[in-house]
Design a protein around this motif. Structure first.
Motif: not given
Length: 420
Positions: A39, A41-42, A44-46, A48-49, A51, A326
């Motif tokens: 969760r 990591r998700a 963190e990826v979001e 990044l998406r 910005h 998410l």
């Protein structure tokens, strides 16, 4: 904002405030560590998406440069007109659907104007807080514009500042102009520090015959004489002077102290934003044992306070919106923290780790804690060198009771064996 003296302090604070960025963490005791890590990591990826880091950095640039910075939250499927944007955005499971968060956009403050605000009752929470904004003709609810105002002004002045605050260049203006004037004066003094003087009989050969009682000086003759001397003033030239009626001299202005005056006016520009000279101008301290470590440490403390006061509220809203996007809900155990800018070197970290190890060894031998408790403390220490070594698992010999065969003679180990 177009001068380097105004722009650079703004850019430095914005870059430093987002350089180390944030780390995500779990405050609760999650039973499934793998699911919790997934969760985080998700999220963190979001980030990044979307910005988020770049968007927040630019918002700080706007906030410091113009007095206010805005981030617009763009939702998929919401029209870009009054009908869609004037509706409040609620960061709740019922206010936004999963997968609806599309993008984050920085809105230049010059394109925003407050529409309505409460100026009647100071007891209300929305006193002098715009309920909505005009963004180039589109009415946008204030909940869709995440704003930051680093330097607020009194309520009575907020309409004059477009409901922003003081801009850092505005506070620097006097000091920058003083520096520019001092720098130009020093430059003029250096280029004209020496004055050549020609001592001549101006009432003799350079006197014009006007027929009056008081003859006038022939200006053309004086100019021609000076022009002749200027033409030969290089080291390879030769001055020809009349031995009886002319003499030559050079008067030089002292240049000592000019460097200190210019440096002092430059240092005043660093005092307002609180940026060390080595970071703002690249000026290293002079003298024996001179160091900027203390000033940099204080600057990092100022940046940490700036992050908590101005960046954390905006990031908290974005953090909740990302979770809603998410999963459709907000996990109360998930949180974030700012990564400290001040970091220990590898040698300093090793010394601290050795001190902790010695303390654990002494506490285990005295019976205060068990080896398992020492491992748990090490695993929970965010600054430990072994925090990723799986210390939360049982001891390597499979003894999950927290005792170690190497410490069977300790009082704590004996109590554990008696309990078994």
């Amino acid at each position: 904002m177009l001068r380097a003296e105004f722009r650079k302090p703004v850019e430095i604070i914005a870059r430093e405030a987002t350089r180390a960025w944030i780390r995500f963490r779990c405050n609760g005791t999650q039973a499934d560590a793998v699911q919790t890590a997934a969760r985080l990591r998700a999220v963190e990826v979001e980030f990044l998406r979307l910005h988020v880091r770049d968007v927040v950095r630019r918002q700080i640039v706007h906030g410091l440069g113009f007095g206010v910075g805005h981030i617009w939250v763009g939702l998929r499927g919401v029209p870009l007109n009054d009908a869609g944007q004037a509706v409040p955005l609620r960061p709740t499971p019922h206010g936004m659907a999963r997968g609806q968060l599309e993008r984050l956009v920085n809105i230049d403050p010059i394109w925003t104007t407050p529409n309505s605000y409460n100026a009647d009752n100071p007891l209300r929470a929305d006193y002098y807080r715009p309920a909505d904004w005009w963004v180039q003709g589109v009415l946008v609810n204030s909940s869709r514009l995440l704003s930051v105002v680093p330097f607020e002004v009194p309520d009575i002045l907020k309409p004059a500042f477009n409901f922003g605050g003081l801009a850092l260049p505005q506070m620097l203006e006097t000091y920058v102009h003083n520096f520019l004037r001092t720098r130009q004066s020093v430059s003029d003094m250096v280029s004209n520090f020496a004055t050549k003087i020609l001592k001549t009989d101006m009432s003799g050969t350079m006197q014009s015959d006007t027929g009056t009682q008081y003859a006038e000086i022939d200006a053309q003759s004086v100019t021609a004489r000076v022009a002749a001397m200027n033409a030969w003033q290089s080291n390879n030239g030769t001055f020809v002077l009349d031995r009886e009626s002319e003499d030559f001299d050079i008067k030089s202005a002292p240049l000592s102290g000019l460097a200190e005056l210019q440096a002092q006016s430059q240092e005043f520009m660093a005092g307002i934003p609180g940026i060390p000279l080595v970071k703002l101008f690249g000026i290293q301290p002079q003298g024996l044992n001179a160091s900027s470590q203390g000033e940099i440490r204080v600057f990092y403390d100022e940046i940490a306070a700036f992050q908590e006061a101005h960046m954390a509220p905006v990031l908290r809203v974005l953090f909740h919106l990302v979770q809603l996007n998410l999963w459709g809900s907000i996990d109360p155990d998930l949180d974030f923290e700012f990564v400290p800018l001040w970091q220990m070197s590898e040698q300093e970290a090793a010394v601290v780790e050795k001190t902790k190890t010695d303390m654990d060894t002494a506490n285990i031998q005295s019976g205060k804690i068990t080896p398992h408790e020492a491992r748990a403390r090490e695993a929970a220490d965010a600054h430990s060198l072994y925090r990723t070594a799986g210390l939360a698992r049982p001891m390597p010999d499979g003894n999950a009771g927290g005792t170690d065969k190497g410490f069977v003679n300790t009082p704590q180990a004996k109590r554990a064996e008696q309990h078994e």
